[in-house]
Design an enzyme around this catalytic site. Sequence first.
Site, PDB file in Angstrom:
ATOM      1  N   ASP A   1      -1.363  -0.210   6.308  1.00 35.53           N
ATOM      2  CA  ASP A   1      -1.347   0.608   7.526  1.00 35.53           C
ATOM      3  C   ASP A   1      -2.716   0.746   8.169  1.00 35.53           C
ATOM      4  OD1 ASP A   1      -2.214   2.315   5.292  1.00 35.53           O
ATOM      5  OD2 ASP A   1      -2.365   3.832   6.859  1.00 35.53           O
TER       6      ASP A   1
ATOM      7  N   THR B   1      -2.822   0.197  -4.422  1.00 35.21           N
ATOM      8  CA  THR B   1      -3.268   1.365  -3.671  1.00 35.21           C
ATOM      9  C   THR B   1      -4.598   1.895  -4.176  1.00 35.21           C
ATOM     10  OG1 THR B   1      -2.707   3.650  -3.077  1.00 35.21           O
ATOM     11  CG2 THR B   1      -1.908   2.876  -5.187  1.00 35.21           C
TER      12      THR B   1
ATOM     13  N   ASP C   1      -0.347   5.047   0.749  1.00 39.69           N
ATOM     14  CA  ASP C   1      -0.721   6.077   1.731  1.00 39.69           C
ATOM     15  C   ASP C   1      -0.746   5.522   3.146  1.00 39.69           C
ATOM     16  OD1 ASP C   1      -1.266   8.348  -0.055  1.00 39.69           O
ATOM     17  OD2 ASP C   1      -2.706   6.946  -0.904  1.00 39.69           O
TER      18      ASP C   1
ATOM     19  N   ASP D   1       0.877  -1.166   0.000  1.00 37.84           N
ATOM     20  CA  ASP D   1       0.000   0.000   0.000  1.00 37.84           C
ATOM     21  C   ASP D   1       0.923   1.228   0.000  1.00 37.84           C
ATOM     22  OD1 ASP D   1      -2.253   1.723   0.500  1.00 37.84           O
ATOM     23  OD2 ASP D   1      -1.556   1.814   2.581  1.00 37.84           O
TER      24      ASP D   1
HETATM   25  C1  XBP Z   1      -5.739   5.759   0.462  1.00 36.96           C
HETATM   26  C2  XBP Z   1      -6.955   6.492   0.172  1.00 36.96           C
HETATM   27  C3  XBP Z   1      -6.893   7.553  -0.798  1.00 36.96           C
HETATM   28  C4  XBP Z   1      -6.152   8.790  -0.359  1.00 36.96           C
HETATM   29  C5  XBP Z   1      -6.453   9.904  -1.311  1.00 36.96           C
HETATM   30  O1  XBP Z   1      -6.115   4.471   0.968  1.00 36.96           O
HETATM   31  O2  XBP Z   1      -8.003   6.196   0.670  1.00 36.96           O
HETATM   32  O3  XBP Z   1      -8.194   7.936  -1.070  1.00 36.96           O
HETATM   33  O4  XBP Z   1      -6.563   9.196   0.939  1.00 36.96           O
HETATM   34  O5  XBP Z   1      -6.137   9.560  -2.613  1.00 36.96           O
HETATM   35  P1  XBP Z   1      -5.087   3.242   0.935  1.00 36.96           P
HETATM   36  P2  XBP Z   1      -7.102   9.933  -3.838  1.00 36.96           P
HETATM   37  O6  XBP Z   1      -3.844   3.716   1.639  1.00 36.96           O
HETATM   38  O7  XBP Z   1      -5.778   2.177   1.715  1.00 36.96           O
HETATM   39  O8  XBP Z   1      -4.854   2.854  -0.483  1.00 36.96           O
HETATM   40  O9  XBP Z   1      -7.661  11.288  -3.559  1.00 36.96           O
HETATM   41  O10 XBP Z   1      -6.207   9.911  -5.055  1.00 36.96           O
HETATM   42  O11 XBP Z   1      -8.187   8.888  -3.896  1.00 36.96           O
HETATM   43 MG    MG Z   2      -3.047   3.069   3.450  1.00 32.64          MG
END
Ligand code: XBP
Ligand code: MG
Length: 252
Positions: free
Chosen positions: A182, A122, A11, A9
């Site tokens: 995470d 992601t 973020d 992942d």
């Molecule tokens: C990440 C997200 C994303 C980011 C924003 O989740 O939920 O929506 O917060 O990115 P994970 P975008 O880490 O579980 O993949 O605005 O490009 O969607």
């Molecule tokens: Mg994440």
Amino acid sequence: MGLRAFVFDVDGTLADTERDGHRVAFNRAFRESGLDWEWDEHLYGRLLATTGGRERILRFWQEVDPEAARSHDAWQRCGEIHATKTRHYVRMVEAGAIGLRPGVERALRESREAGLRLAIATTTSEANVTALMAATLGSDCALFDCIAAGDAVPRKKPDPAIYRLALERIGCEPRECVAFEDSQPGFQAAAAAGIATVVTTNSYTAQQRFDGALAVLDGWGTPERPASGSVQGAPWSGLVGPAAVAAWVRAR
Ligand code: XBP
Ligand code: MG
């Protein structure tokens, strides 16, 4: 099991992007779009339960003005605001506002040297991932065999679709891989795809439950500040990397 790949992942896992990155970009996009919405750190923590930025905008709109959020063009309007947000986020990343979490670059290089395939699964938009990797790893962003991101699948995490897509692209079975996540929705997605998961928590996710995870740790670990947490229920401290993870998988 032969360990062949790591699936990451982004973020919150490879980089602490949410509070000081995505959140700030959303607020800039709201201002630019003529909205008086402001997501503070606490509110944003709650909104993270909705994965995907466009979906998160709609969810908030439904809370503050349910009738307007039901209009026929609401989803399209969210898409426009979200495109503005992506522009702001990429600009911030390119300016060097967000780095990888401590220990991540080491772990990626060790994994590559160990001959593992590296993939990304992601929810965030692909433009955000490529900008982050270029800004932090430079030309080494070719480290990854596959980037599966955002709208490449119809349903976002906790749905396992993005993990299944990443596995299909790198040609691996779930039991040959370990995922790194995470958050609860991310962990659920990896688990539903049948992939053993190492969770590296952050301030937004440290209190969440990750029952059945291979490991739950507070980071990746550096020589100065090793990661700490538990591996299958037993206390553990050290540097997260291919040697440690392979040992955990063997001992399972
Ligand atoms: C990440 C997200 C994303 C980011 C924003 O989740 O939920 O929506 O917060 O990115 P994970 P975008 O880490 O579980 O993949 O605005 O490009 O969607
Ligand atoms: Mg994440």
